[in-house]
Enzyme design. Sequence first.
Site, PDB file in Angstrom:
ATOM      1  N   GLU A 198       0.826  -1.205   0.000  1.00 31.14           N
ATOM      2  CA  GLU A 198       0.000   0.000   0.000  1.00 31.14           C
ATOM      3  C   GLU A 198       0.863   1.259   0.000  1.00 31.14           C
ATOM      4  O   GLU A 198       0.905   1.985   0.981  1.00 31.14           O
ATOM      5  CB  GLU A 198      -0.986  -0.026   1.181  1.00 31.14           C
ATOM      6  CG  GLU A 198      -0.361  -0.476   2.475  1.00 31.14           C
ATOM      7  CD  GLU A 198      -1.369  -0.687   3.599  1.00 31.14           C
ATOM      8  OE1 GLU A 198      -2.536  -0.986   3.329  1.00 31.14           O
ATOM      9  OE2 GLU A 198      -0.950  -0.561   4.766  1.00 31.14           O
ATOM     10  N   GLY A 200       2.007   5.060  -0.806  1.00 28.11           N
ATOM     11  CA  GLY A 200       1.342   6.349  -0.973  1.00 28.11           C
ATOM     12  C   GLY A 200       2.295   7.333  -1.622  1.00 28.11           C
ATOM     13  O   GLY A 200       2.201   7.655  -2.800  1.00 28.11           O
ATOM     14  N   CYS A 252       4.630  34.619   9.694  1.00 32.54           N
ATOM     15  CA  CYS A 252       5.423  35.312  10.703  1.00 32.54           C
ATOM     16  C   CYS A 252       6.018  34.304  11.668  1.00 32.54           C
ATOM     17  O   CYS A 252       5.745  34.349  12.869  1.00 32.54           O
ATOM     18  CB  CYS A 252       4.555  36.292  11.464  1.00 32.54           C
ATOM     19  SG  CYS A 252       3.643  37.372  10.375  1.00 32.54           S
TER      20      CYS A 252
HETATM   21  C1  LIG Z   1       0.886   6.038   5.607  1.00 29.74           C
HETATM   22  C2  LIG Z   1       0.696   4.603   5.427  1.00 29.74           C
HETATM   23  C3  LIG Z   1       0.991   4.008   4.195  1.00 29.74           C
HETATM   24  C4  LIG Z   1       1.635   4.746   3.056  1.00 29.74           C
HETATM   25  O1  LIG Z   1       2.954   5.074   3.379  1.00 29.74           O
HETATM   26  P1  LIG Z   1       3.897   5.775   2.272  1.00 29.74           P
HETATM   27  O2  LIG Z   1       5.143   6.076   3.035  1.00 29.74           O
HETATM   28  O3  LIG Z   1       3.183   6.987   1.814  1.00 29.74           O
HETATM   29  O4  LIG Z   1       4.105   4.796   1.183  1.00 29.74           O
HETATM   30  C5  LIG Z   1       0.683   2.665   4.045  1.00 29.74           C
HETATM   31  N1  LIG Z   1       0.128   1.961   5.054  1.00 29.74           N
HETATM   32  C6  LIG Z   1      -0.154   2.498   6.254  1.00 29.74           C
HETATM   33  C7  LIG Z   1      -0.760   1.662   7.305  1.00 29.74           C
HETATM   34  C8  LIG Z   1       0.126   3.832   6.485  1.00 29.74           C
HETATM   35  O5  LIG Z   1      -0.131   4.364   7.680  1.00 29.74           O
END
Ligand SMILES: *Cc1c(COP(=O)(O)O)cnc(C)c1O
Length: 389
Positions: free
Chosen positions: A261, A263, A334
């Site tokens: 997963e 991101g 600021c």
């Molecule tokens: C934030 C997160 C991701 C994604 O992490 P990246 O560093 O953006 O790839 C995947 N799984 C869980 C559980 C997360 O908290």
Amino acid sequence: MITDAVSEKAARLAEGGDLPAYVYDLDALRSHASGVQTALSLPDAPEIFYAAKANPDAPILRALAPYVAGIEVASGGELEHVRSILPTTRLAFGGPGKTDQELALALELNVERIHVESPYELKRLAELARAVSQTVDVMLRVNLAGDRAGAALAMSGPFGMDPDLIEECRPLLADSPRIRLRGIHAHLSSGLDAKDLVKQSSEVLKWGRSWLDDTAVTQPEFNLGGGMAVDYNAPVYTFDWTAYGRDIAALARPGETLRIEPGRAMSAYAGWYITQVLDVKRAYGEWYAVLRGGTMQFRTPVTKQHNQPFVILPSAGEGPEVNGVPVTMVGQLCTPKDVFARQVPVDRISVGDVIAFSMAGAYAWNISHHDFLMHPKPGFHYLDSKGPQ
Ligand SMILES: *Cc1c(COP(=O)(O)O)cnc(C)c1O
């Protein structure tokens, strides 16, 4: 590298007085995602669930959807949002501190996998599932200790269950006919390169297989998390998806499903925060460029404590300028913390120049404290040769 499309858009926005702005290159996003998809197209390579929290913007989600198997959400808010944009996409729901309302929503919106973070959460989920006579598919999130050397962020603390605590799930599972255990989830750190991430994943698989040995699970699933490295100091470096796909696929055993997963490494490169120099001045020997906007709109360099990479698109330049010195790029807030980049050597920088910060497509606008000082909000623009999303 700035593309012609982005720099032309930046010039038009500057002309129209429409900066600061976020510009997302959806064509670049698609081509990046398609490359990742190809790298992971081997048999047994993991399927991808994009972690929406990196950037849940609707056009980003729509552009990525064809290249990923599903989306991972981390709150009820993300769940509702993603479901409304992608009504049929497969979803996984993780995150610590899920409320009963959020768990009930997950049942209602047909989340495919819930990543359970504690025995108490499992117990509450089992009760909710029983009350609505619905079977729910879960992964247990484990928090394995171990050396996370090289990681930008080790997810130690309250994430998932350590190997002692997860034992408490066994009797709960045995008593919960509405809960169907599917496998093990682990997101242990972020910022790892392919080699270190493969090593970490092999630890997870080893631990997870042995834990599942004593359960009824016959076709185990392993979600190996996200955390693929993005190097802001070396924008040309990209995570080696090909090596990762090949080496992870080699770890899989028959009957297993692997999932990841990511991101940041999916969406970071497609976004730009584009702004303009308001002033150039010297204080105690140090040169500053004061930019329109600030880190209340683009918090990434503050949270990561790095110099955000940028390119300067020169203007005709009326007003102060400086040549061949290190310059600190600050915003309009600021506070001395409003810094995008410190002491970066530039050939020339002048009032009116357009500054295009790259790698602004993940953990950028959505993690920023927008209302601090009440400056006008940035515009949002999507470059898309396939037409508006
Ligand atoms: C934030 C997160 C991701 C994604 O992490 P990246 O560093 O953006 O790839 C995947 N799984 C869980 C559980 C997360 O908290």
